[in-house]
Write an enzyme that holds these catalytic residues in place. Structure first.
Site, PDB file in Angstrom:
ATOM      1  N   GLY A 214     -39.243   0.059 -23.274  1.00 32.19           N
ATOM      2  CA  GLY A 214     -39.464  -1.634 -23.752  1.00 32.19           C
ATOM      3  C   GLY A 214     -38.723  -1.903 -24.264  1.00 32.19           C
TER       4      GLY A 214
ATOM      5  N   CYS B 291     -41.369   6.615 -24.743  1.00 29.96           N
ATOM      6  CA  CYS B 291     -40.256   6.128 -25.913  1.00 29.96           C
ATOM      7  C   CYS B 291     -41.249   5.181 -26.176  1.00 29.96           C
ATOM      8  CB  CYS B 291     -39.280   5.014 -24.787  1.00 29.96           C
ATOM      9  SG  CYS B 291     -37.866   5.082 -25.703  1.00 29.96           S
ATOM     10  N   TYR B 292     -40.795   3.502 -26.379  1.00 26.59           N
ATOM     11  CA  TYR B 292     -41.669   2.562 -26.374  1.00 26.59           C
ATOM     12  C   TYR B 292     -43.255   2.947 -26.263  1.00 26.59           C
ATOM     13  CZ  TYR B 292     -43.784  -2.618 -28.005  1.00 26.59           C
ATOM     14  OH  TYR B 292     -45.245  -2.620 -28.603  1.00 26.59           O
TER      15      TYR B 292
ATOM     16  N   HIS C  25     -36.575  10.298 -21.709  1.00 31.39           N
ATOM     17  CA  HIS C  25     -37.379   9.133 -20.666  1.00 31.39           C
ATOM     18  C   HIS C  25     -36.720  10.254 -19.407  1.00 31.39           C
ATOM     19  CE1 HIS C  25     -36.998   5.087 -21.548  1.00 31.39           C
ATOM     20  NE2 HIS C  25     -35.811   5.624 -22.132  1.00 31.39           N
TER      21      HIS C  25
ATOM     22  N   GLU D 274     -37.630  10.133 -16.539  1.00 28.03           N
ATOM     23  CA  GLU D 274     -37.347   9.769 -14.857  1.00 28.03           C
ATOM     24  C   GLU D 274     -35.485   9.424 -14.709  1.00 28.03           C
ATOM     25  OE1 GLU D 274     -38.995   8.427 -17.869  1.00 28.03           O
ATOM     26  OE2 GLU D 274     -38.194   6.118 -18.090  1.00 28.03           O
TER      27      GLU D 274
ATOM     28  N   SER E 178     -35.051  -9.148  12.121  1.00 30.98           N
ATOM     29  CA  SER E 178     -34.412  -9.554  12.018  1.00 30.98           C
ATOM     30  C   SER E 178     -32.874  -7.674  12.273  1.00 30.98           C
ATOM     31  CB  SER E 178     -33.737  -9.517  10.492  1.00 30.98           C
ATOM     32  OG  SER E 178     -34.208  -8.529   9.854  1.00 30.98           O
ATOM     33  N   GLY E 179     -33.484  -7.054  12.924  1.00 31.11           N
ATOM     34  CA  GLY E 179     -32.480  -6.179  13.300  1.00 31.11           C
ATOM     35  C   GLY E 179     -32.470  -5.483  11.569  1.00 31.11           C
ATOM     36  N   GLY E 180     -32.781  -5.473  10.591  1.00 28.25           N
ATOM     37  CA  GLY E 180     -33.301  -4.651   9.659  1.00 28.25           C
ATOM     38  C   GLY E 180     -33.601  -3.698   9.269  1.00 28.25           C
ATOM     39  N   VAL E 181     -33.878  -2.940   8.500  1.00 30.43           N
ATOM     40  CA  VAL E 181     -35.291  -1.836   8.639  1.00 30.43           C
ATOM     41  C   VAL E 181     -36.474  -2.555   8.483  1.00 30.43           C
ATOM     42  CG1 VAL E 181     -35.025  -0.709   6.526  1.00 30.43           C
ATOM     43  CG2 VAL E 181     -35.751   0.613   8.172  1.00 30.43           C
ATOM     44  N   ASP E 182     -36.447  -3.474   7.648  1.00 30.05           N
ATOM     45  CA  ASP E 182     -38.057  -3.701   6.755  1.00 30.05           C
ATOM     46  C   ASP E 182     -38.466  -4.389   8.151  1.00 30.05           C
ATOM     47  OD1 ASP E 182     -37.209  -2.610   4.795  1.00 30.05           O
ATOM     48  OD2 ASP E 182     -36.837  -5.167   3.720  1.00 30.05           O
ATOM     49  N   SER E 183     -38.108  -5.223   8.629  1.00 32.38           N
ATOM     50  CA  SER E 183     -38.499  -6.244   9.767  1.00 32.38           C
ATOM     51  C   SER E 183     -38.990  -5.357  10.975  1.00 32.38           C
ATOM     52  CB  SER E 183     -37.875  -7.429  10.486  1.00 32.38           C
ATOM     53  OG  SER E 183     -36.679  -6.767  10.973  1.00 32.38           O
TER      54      SER E 183
ATOM     55  N   LYS F 143     -38.038   0.836  -1.012  1.00 31.58           N
ATOM     56  CA  LYS F 143     -37.298   0.760  -0.154  1.00 31.58           C
ATOM     57  C   LYS F 143     -36.555   2.052   0.723  1.00 31.58           C
ATOM     58  CE  LYS F 143     -33.894  -1.648   2.064  1.00 31.58           C
ATOM     59  NZ  LYS F 143     -33.852  -3.266   3.138  1.00 31.58           N
TER      60      LYS F 143
END
Ligand code: XMP
Length: 515
Positions: A51, A78-79, A165, A167, A219-224, A371
């Site tokens: 942080g 870290c913090y 870090h 990560e 919508s045609g995207g991966v999510d929907s 995602k």
């Protein structure tokens, strides 16, 4: 599950993703989460994030000190490490020299957290304060030239602190440390898999929806698309998918989407032809914000009309993802008013952007996923790569890639140019390395010559950018030869274009889209 308490670090989300890569579920929560809430979640371990504050600042964020009595492993990063040390009675001071960037660690204890981490490994540091005095019961695991306590542990209580870090990708051996923490220290099992997610999501949706009906705007995207598949598996014909064709999609896309759902997934989709309505609504509109707003409003109107026609529905399914729901520390708070600050650059519109007062209950089965996890679910259900890996495409589509007023002639020109850009970027094998590659049509004309003829036609701008998250971006250094191929093809194959230019503006100060 591993809980990450967020103290405002830009990396908190990344820690969650790294843990999930080990197939262990992880959530980011605010540092204000109470002990009672934590107990309810029953995590196998807790990570305190980094942080921007110093533990000695007035009002520096503190976690509930009750976590030291929970009897579960805790790792401070870290913090988070400095806070652990301060709360447990050790010392933290402003270091003589901060340490920013890569540092090589010397390992004092190669067991436990640092198993399989090579001595001399590079770790990513970013700190001004340092631990000067370890609390009772702690031992040194690693140090660097500038940081005497780079990693520390209380082996008995399973408390760990790292100043670097683990990560971030620059930390070599960072993922090994995360695996050590998750598997050996917290004793988690790798149960967070795509298959397990799909099974659980299907069960949950069935239990929640019962025999009610659900509406989904595709919508045609991966999510929907992924969402449609999941819901269809869970509730079959109780799901109605609706695709509103605004007329601003790329060449052939609406047709391909409808065919895919019908032939491959056997999911029927209500196709709503609304091209004329949308183009009529923005006819002659010059201002980009105005254009975006009109398209957004029109979408809601069509959606409402069509949902009435096809309904009634009890639930509306939305493709909300985890980054939208992360309950993180309020780092963007105006210190004077205490209000969250967000600077609006553009009115975003997508199929998720429906108003809250619609008479539906929301169902959001993807809200736990990042995602890349949605993409994995998409792949596991055989969504084609062109959808799984589709580059981001704005809700208002090509309408905001034609500057100023939009008409059919310009849309056709842009569709043809856009197809060439996609084809050539694909052919060059660059599609997945690039954040977005597209064409923009400018509403001015310039003089050119083709054969013996003078031409007076539109320029196409190539906007090809690299980016991590769309918040910042840089123009992509694609090979000149590839630029040449794209430029030649567009000028030769697309009527109405006689010039191609390359946008070499980063974001900021530019934005990715031109409107
Ligand atoms: P800008 O142009 O603001 O875009 O740099 C950042 C990212 O957002 C996408 N974008 C949108 N996505 N609805 C969306 O779903 C929108 O209205 C919208 N406008 C921009 C853009 O393509 C880029 O990836």
């Amino acid at each position: 599950m591993i809980v990450i308490l967020d103290f405002g670090s830009q990396y908190s989300e990344l820690i969650a993703r790294r843990i999930r890569e080990t197939q262990v579920y992880s959530e980011v929560l605010s540092y204000r989460t109470t002990i009672e809430q934590l107990k309810k979640l029953n995590p196998a371990g807790i990570i305190l994030s980094g942080g921007p504050s110093s533990v000695y600042d007035a009002g520096a964020p503190q976690c509930d000190p009750g976590i030291w009595q929970l009897g579960i492993p805790v790792m401070g990063v870290c913090y988070g490490m400095q806070l652990m040390v301060q709360q447990l009675g050790g010392g933290v001071e402003r270091a003589e020299r901060g340490e920013y960037g890569k540092a090589s660690i010397a390992i004092d204890d190669p067991t436990d957290l640092l198993t399989n981490v090579d001595p001399g490994s590079t770790m990513w540091m970013s700190h001004g304060d340092s631990v000067t005095d370890m609390p009772d019961g702690f031992e040194l695991l690693a140090h660097t030239d500038n940081t005497p306590c780079a990693a520390i542990a209380n082996h008995t209580q399973k408390f760990y602190g790292v100043q670097f870090h683990p990560e971030v990708v620059h930390s070599i051996g960072g993922q090994a440390m995360i695996r050590n923490f998750v598997y050996h220290i917290c004793e988690c099992q790798p149960t967070w898999t795509t298959e397990a997610f799909v099974d659980e999501a299907v069960r949950e949706v069935r239990a929640r929806v019962g025999d009610k009906r659900v509406l989904l705007a595709l919508s045609g995207g991966v999510d929907s698309s992924t969402l449609a598949f999941l819901l269809h598996r869970a509730i079959g014909s109780q799901l109605t998918c609706m695709f509103i064709d605004q007329g601003f999609m790329r060449k052939g896309e609406p047709e391909r989407l409808m065919k895919l759902f019908k032939d491959q997934f056997h999911i029927s989709v209500e196709y709503v032809m609304a091209r004329e309505r949308f183009i009529g609504a923005i006819a002659g509109v010059d201002d980009p914000e105005q254009k975006r707003k009109i398209i957004g409003h029109e979408f809601i109107r069509v959606f409402e009309e069509e949902s009435k026609r096809l309904g009634p529905f009890d639930y509306l399914a939305q493709g909300t993802l985890y980054p939208d729901v992360i309950e993180s520390a309020d780092t963007n708070v105006d210190p004077k008013t205490g209000e969250r600050v967000a600077v609006k650059i553009k009115s975003h519109h997508n199929v998720g952007g429906l108003p809250k007062d619609l008479q539906f209950k929301l169902i959001e089965p993807l809200r736990k996923l990042f995602k890349d996890e949605v993409r994995n679910v998409g792949r596991s259900i055989d969504l084609p790569e062109e959808i799984v890996n589709r580059q981001p495409f704005p809700g208002p589509g090509l309408a905001i890639r034609i500057l100023g007023p939009v008409d059919d002639e310009k849309l056709n020109i842009l569709r043809d140019a856009d197809l060439i850009v996609r084809q050539e970027i694909n052919k060059a094998g660059l599609y997945n390395d690039i954040w977005q590659a597209f064409a923009v049509l400018l509403p001015v004309r310039s003089v050119g010559v083709m054969g013996d003829q003078r031409t007076y036609a539109y320029p196409i701008v190539l906007r090809i950018v690299s980016s991590e998250d769309g918040m910042t971006a840089d123009w992509a250094r694609i090979p000149y030869d590839l630029m040449e191929i794209i430029s030649n093809r567009i000028v030769n194959e697309v009527d109405g274009v006689n010039r191609v230019v390359y946008d070499i503006t980063s974001k900021p100060p530019g934005t990715i889209e031109w409107e």
